[in-house]
Enzyme design. Structure first.
Site, PDB file in Angstrom:
ATOM      1  CG  ASP A 231      -1.901   1.096   1.285  1.00 39.30           C
ATOM      2  OD1 ASP A 231      -2.757   1.141   0.383  1.00 39.30           O
ATOM      3  OD2 ASP A 231      -1.835   1.914   2.214  1.00 39.30           O
ATOM      4  CD  GLU A 298      16.399 -14.582   3.303  1.00 35.64           C
ATOM      5  OE1 GLU A 298      15.689 -15.142   4.178  1.00 35.64           O
ATOM      6  OE2 GLU A 298      17.086 -13.582   3.514  1.00 35.64           O
TER       7      GLU A 298
END
Length: 590
Positions: A231, A298
């Site tokens: 956002d 990751e």
């Protein structure tokens, strides 16, 4: 009206203006469906949608043919701004359920092959967040206050705000604390809130803030989410010194420029939808997203970051999706493009050239929870692109037939474009805004902070109709709805459209199926040579499918023997040929 019949060669495409990157990540060509949880489906009967309701409707989303679901905020919140004021980023608000409900919903989505993207709100927190409460209790200059944007006031006694910035929701962007013992010579400090006063801006120059949000990312990634929609992604860093700015601060969902009598097509694709000023699009935001990119890398499964950044020109937006930053950015220049063929071609051209230059997919979107639904926007004949900040009962009202016809045509045009597409819940039913909501039911802070000048976004957030004519049109088991539905929702309910030939739902479902089988999302795009300068027609070839949208008022005949795959409206006979009428889009076999 006059028209010249086309021949087969007239639909010949020129050289590609876009070639896919071909690296294979799922988000490059995905169709992603936005669920606004409080208005999607109510599982417990309190009139507010919840995670159990989402789980119960996953089969609807699977049958529709989308690839992923983006969920607007469901975090613990006082709900001053419908959940975009987060008090706890690691918990579910009781309105929506529990973490166990979230896990059940996520597992159900994954079982159906649907990925889940969650909303992240990093520019500001709720004033009920434990950090802000600590800051209120702490002294000026303390570590607790440094997590937010606290400043001394200007003028004698610090009685004037630190600068002249205005809130996006209307009114000043600064609120002063109440006096207390221990205040300095300039009295109580002020805190910055680009949105409502209940949404204090975080200080992203503070390493502790950065560490906390990386931990929040890991919390949800460990639970199995497939990505994040960020956002106000362009608002987290402010210009050094927080300088005054004399420009007009429009809402993030601000009204776009109205076309002139001869608007032309801007070379940079701009429509006026971008935010400007020292509080937006500062270069420092990119360091944040490079760090987040490393966190997501990751994890397996091609997790993604999606930027909600109201930034123009598109060359500035492309900076957010460079290879080591975010993966997608909403294309609001496309959303706000007027119903004009030249402008539509221009924004598509520039979108591809700028995003291809950084190896990112272009995303396409027509509606979301912050703007008037495109059925209603496009039904306003006087404004070619429509207002975005809400339509009130005393405003000019949309023509429902014109709006739906244009909206269906715009949708088929959008879904025919390579890249990733976003759908807003209920648009597959052809839902309009509720444009006659009584003021006493409105909840959007923009309505209150502007004294009603802005109608606000409640009209596009009305609960969905699932069973036409049932109490609440089947939104939940009790018939309660947190906002009233317009009468037309009964005939547009999902059960009234399933399996009905020509319904908006079936048009969406057919188009999404074709988009997948024809591999349109990952294909190249070329303009149809003979129509590249047409004042009324947008025509291109994508992955071997010709998409022809007639935005004018004269029918466009098709070549003899054309195989129509899907059309947004009934075709007509014109000059002895099958023709595409005004405000209609078709997909053809090339």
């Amino acid at each position: 009206m006059t028209s010249t019949a086309l021949i087969t060669d007239d639909l010949t495409a020129g050289a590609p203006v876009h070639a896919p990157a071909g690296t294979g990540e799922w988000w490059r060509d995905a169709v992603i469906y936005q669920v606004y949880p409080r208005s999607f489906a109510d599982g417990n009967g309190d009139g507010i949608g919840d995670l159990a309701g989402v789980t119960a409707k996953l089969d609807h989303l699977k049958a529709l043919g989308v690839d992923a679901v983006w969920l607007s905020p469901f975090y613990r919140s006082p709900q001053k701004d419908a959940g975009y004021d987060v008090a706890d980023y690691r918990d579910i608000d009781p309105l929506f359920g529990t973490l166990a409900d979230f896990d059940e919903m996520l597992a159900g989505a994954h079982e159906r092959g649907l990925r889940i993207i969650v909303d992240l709100v990093p520019n500001h927190s709720s004033d009920q967040h434990v950090w802000f409460q600590e800051a209120l209790a702490a002294a000026p200059g303390s570590a607790a206050r440094d997590r937010y944007m606290f400043r001394d006031g200007r003028g004698p006694g610090g009685d004037e705000p630190p600068n002249n910035w205005q809130s996006i929701f209307g009114g000043p962007a600064w609120t002063r604390l109440a006096p207390r013992d221990g205040d300095g010579p300039l009295g109580p400090q002020w805190y910055l809130h680009l949105f409502d006063s209940s949404q204090p801006d975080l200080n992203w120059e503070n390493p502790e803030v950065r560490e906390e949000f990386e931990a929040v990312l890991r919390f949800w990634l460990d639970r199995g989410v497939d990505g994040f929609r960020v956002d106000v992604a362009h608002g987290m860093i402010k210009a050094p010194g927080l300088p005054d700015w004399e420009g007009q601060v429009a809402m993030v969902e601000g009204t776009v420029e109205e076309p002139t009598s001869n608007p032309g097509a801007p070379e940079d694709g701009s429509t006026g939808a971008g935010n400007h000023g020292p509080m937006f699009d500062q270069d420092g935001v990119h360091e944040i997203y490079r760090a987040w990119h490393q966190v997501l890398a990751e994890y397996d499964g091609d997790r993604c970051l999606v930027a909600e950044a109201w930034v123009e020109p598109l060359s500035r937006l492309a900076r957010y999706v460079r290879p080591d930053e975010m993966h997608q950015a909403f294309n609001f220049s496309f959303l706000t493009t007027p119903w004009d063929a030249a402008r539509m071609r221009s924004v598509v051209d520039v979108s591809f050239s700028t995003m291809d230059a950084v190896g990112a997919p272009t995303t396409w979107v027509l509606s979301n929870h912050d703007v008037v639904r495109h059925v209603s926007r496009l039904g306003l004949a006087e404004v070619a692109s429509g207002p975005l900040n809400g339509i009130g009962a005393n405003d000019p009202q949309p023509d429902p037939e014109l709006g739906l016809r244009r909206a269906r045509a715009a949708t088929l045009l959008m879904l025919g474009l390579p890249g990733s597409a976003y759908l807003y819940q209920g648009e597959e039913l052809g839902l309009p805004d509720h444009t006659a909501l009584p003021d006493d039911v409105r909840q959007d802070p923009a309505f209150f902070r502007t004294g009603g000048v802005e109608a606000g976004r409640d009209g596009c957030r009305v609960p969905l109709p699932w069973v036409g004519g049932a109490p609440g049109n089947g939104f939940g088991p009790t018939g309660k709805t947190w906002l009233p539905q317009p009468a037309v929702y009964a005939e547009l309910a999902a059960d009234q459209q399933y399996g009905v030939e020509g319904s908006t739902y079936e048009m969406y479902r057919t188009a999404l199926q074709l988009r997948r089988t024809e591999k349109i999302g990952g294909g190249a795009l070329s303009w149809v040579t003979s129509l590249v300068d047409s004042p009324d027609v947008v025509a291109f070839q994508a992955a071997g499918v010709v998409v022809l949208a007639n935005l004018g008022d004269s029918p466009v005949p098709l070549p003899a023997g054309s195989e129509v795959l899907v059309a947004s409206g009934e075709l007509v006979t014109w000059a002895g040929a099958v023709a595409v009428p005004e405000d209609t889009t078709v997909w053809l076999r090339a």
